[in-house]
Write an enzyme that holds these catalytic residues in place. Structure first.
Site, PDB file in Angstrom:
ATOM      1  N   MET A  39     -56.715 -37.447  -2.557  1.00 39.12           N
ATOM      2  CA  MET A  39     -57.534 -38.684  -3.003  1.00 39.12           C
ATOM      3  C   MET A  39     -56.755 -39.434  -3.957  1.00 39.12           C
ATOM      4  O   MET A  39     -56.127 -39.079  -4.948  1.00 39.12           O
ATOM      5  CB  MET A  39     -58.571 -37.916  -3.681  1.00 39.12           C
ATOM      6  CG  MET A  39     -59.750 -38.591  -4.583  1.00 39.12           C
ATOM      7  SD  MET A  39     -61.152 -37.574  -4.927  1.00 39.12           S
ATOM      8  CE  MET A  39     -61.089 -37.727  -6.645  1.00 39.12           C
ATOM      9  N   SER A 113     -53.855 -31.565  -1.365  1.00 36.16           N
ATOM     10  CA  SER A 113     -55.235 -31.737  -2.004  1.00 36.16           C
ATOM     11  C   SER A 113     -56.486 -31.819  -0.823  1.00 36.16           C
ATOM     12  O   SER A 113     -56.322 -31.206   0.180  1.00 36.16           O
ATOM     13  CB  SER A 113     -55.419 -32.648  -3.058  1.00 36.16           C
ATOM     14  OG  SER A 113     -56.462 -32.730  -3.922  1.00 36.16           O
ATOM     15  N   ASP A 231     -54.877 -24.971 -12.308  1.00 38.80           N
ATOM     16  CA  ASP A 231     -55.577 -26.070 -11.887  1.00 38.80           C
ATOM     17  C   ASP A 231     -56.606 -26.583 -12.582  1.00 38.80           C
ATOM     18  O   ASP A 231     -57.735 -25.859 -12.727  1.00 38.80           O
ATOM     19  CB  ASP A 231     -55.919 -25.702 -10.266  1.00 38.80           C
ATOM     20  CG  ASP A 231     -56.167 -27.098  -9.434  1.00 38.80           C
ATOM     21  OD1 ASP A 231     -56.602 -28.186  -9.663  1.00 38.80           O
ATOM     22  OD2 ASP A 231     -55.380 -27.245  -8.269  1.00 38.80           O
ATOM     23  N   HIS A 287     -52.759 -28.861 -10.982  1.00 41.55           N
ATOM     24  CA  HIS A 287     -52.765 -29.366  -9.518  1.00 41.55           C
ATOM     25  C   HIS A 287     -51.767 -30.445  -9.032  1.00 41.55           C
ATOM     26  O   HIS A 287     -51.412 -31.108  -9.547  1.00 41.55           O
ATOM     27  CB  HIS A 287     -54.101 -30.406  -9.512  1.00 41.55           C
ATOM     28  CG  HIS A 287     -54.573 -30.388  -8.115  1.00 41.55           C
ATOM     29  ND1 HIS A 287     -55.348 -29.677  -7.255  1.00 41.55           N
ATOM     30  CD2 HIS A 287     -55.113 -31.527  -7.517  1.00 41.55           C
ATOM     31  CE1 HIS A 287     -55.505 -30.063  -6.143  1.00 41.55           C
ATOM     32  NE2 HIS A 287     -55.387 -31.478  -6.072  1.00 41.55           N
TER      33      HIS A 287
END
Ligand SMILES: *[C@@H]1O[C@H](CO)[C@@H](O)[C@H](O)[C@H]1NC(C)=O
Ligand SMILES: *[C@@H]1O[C@H](CO)[C@@H](O)[C@H](O)[C@H]1NC(C)=O
Length: 305
Positions: A39, A113, A231, A287
């Site tokens: 994203m 992701s 994360d 992340h």
């Protein structure tokens, strides 16, 4: 300072001092690689997946790398990561893969992701050409319950998406138009999620149990799920290994092996796991913040070589 975690720029900067190119072995034929970005990113950002493609080509000389672009250009590709129905995106990805003559004998897939989740949908819905290994780098396979660090922090899109999801993630017009709504998993409203989620509940066989999904996922040689130990982007981070909040509350997280999805083997995860074909890897840090060195040791040597 805010963090733009979906881009791989962070680890690229971090990795700079550590990484020394290893001398490539004698020419070998490597399976081609298909990637799907996360994203806020795009197929070909020179600081992110564009750079990562080059890195793969250095490590695996003359490997063919295809980074999926959804839309006519990279601006559309980025926007579609927020606003194009995921089922449509998966169909487009399937046609891009099926129409590429370099991929006819199969390919390895690497998804970053949400791209990891979407590539799993490709594996389940589009078995031809065959996906060999699926490497999911921080993919939220049981969805997310919250967007704590929306990407593009300075961007109005993020706040907008977050506000909309808080109001009615499962309203049909929102499901149609907001990518993150389509993998929004509200543990306090499991029934509403199963009814309303047009993407995640479907590919996780929550509503119609589609045995084709299970059969197709079982065709993979290996399903490799990377979870980031610290994360702060995917909530809960255990979703990266198919864990999720126990139904009815938002605190206690069940590991994959205690979820209904696993115990009923609705997607074949139990079969994969017991056959040593589901590898659960954890990477230090936040992340997508892995180093090239980590990726070479843990992924390239084991799954792409
Ligand atoms: C199950 O999934 C396959 C692959 O996407 C699809 O072709 C089929 O129509 C689905 N079946 C049902 C009953 O939804
Ligand atoms: C991860 O988080 C823990 C607890 O907050 C911290 O002690 C540790 O240093 C962090 N590790 C990394 C690699 O960031």
């Amino acid at each position: 300072m805010e963090i733009t975690l979906s881009l791989l720029t962070v680890w690229l900067a971090m990795a700079n001092g550590i990484f020394e190119p290893s001398s490539p072995p004698a020419p070998l034929k490597y399976a081609p690689i298909v990637m799907w970005h996360g994203m806020g990113d795009s197929c070909c950002n020179p600081f992110s997946l564009g750079h990562f493609s080059k890195f793969l080509e250095e490590q695996l000389p003359s490997v063919y790398v295809k980074s999926l672009q959804i839309g006519d250009n990279i601006v559309q590709d980025t926007e579609n990561g927020f606003f194009m129905n995921v089922n449509d995106q998966v169909s487009i990805a399937c046609s891009l893969i099926a129409s590429d003559s370099q991929l006819v004998h199969g390919y390895n897939a690497i998804g970053f992701s949400q791209g990891g989740l979407f590539l799993r949908a490709v594996a389940q819905r589009c078995p031809n050409p065959p996906m060999l290994n699926l490497i999911s780098v921080g993919g939220p396979h049981q969805g997310v319950y919250g967007l704590p660090h929306c990407l593009y922090p300075s961007h109005h899109m993020c706040d907008y998406v977050r506000r909309v999801l808080n109001v009615g993630a499962y309203w049909s017009w929102i499901q149609d138009r907001f990518v993150q709504a389509e993998y929004w998993h509200d543990p306090l409203n499991e029934e509403e999620y199963k009814e309303g989620s047009v993407f995640l509940a479907d590919i996780n066989n929550e509503k119609n149990k589609n045995n084709t999904y299970r059969e197709n996922l079982l065709r993979l040689h290996k399903l490799v799920l990377i979870k980031f130990e610290n994360d702060t982007m995917v909530l809960p981070k255990e979703s990266e290994w198919f864990g999720f909040y126990a139904p009815g509350q938002g605190k206690v997280v069940l590991p994959l092996q205690e979820t209904e999805l696993y115990l009923e083997d609705r997607l074949g995860l139990k079969t994969l796991y017991e056959g040593n074909r589901l590898d659960l890897l954890s990477a230090p840090g936040d992340h997508l913040r892995f180093t090239k060195e980590w990726f070479i040791q843990n992924i390239i040597h084991k799954y792409l070589n």
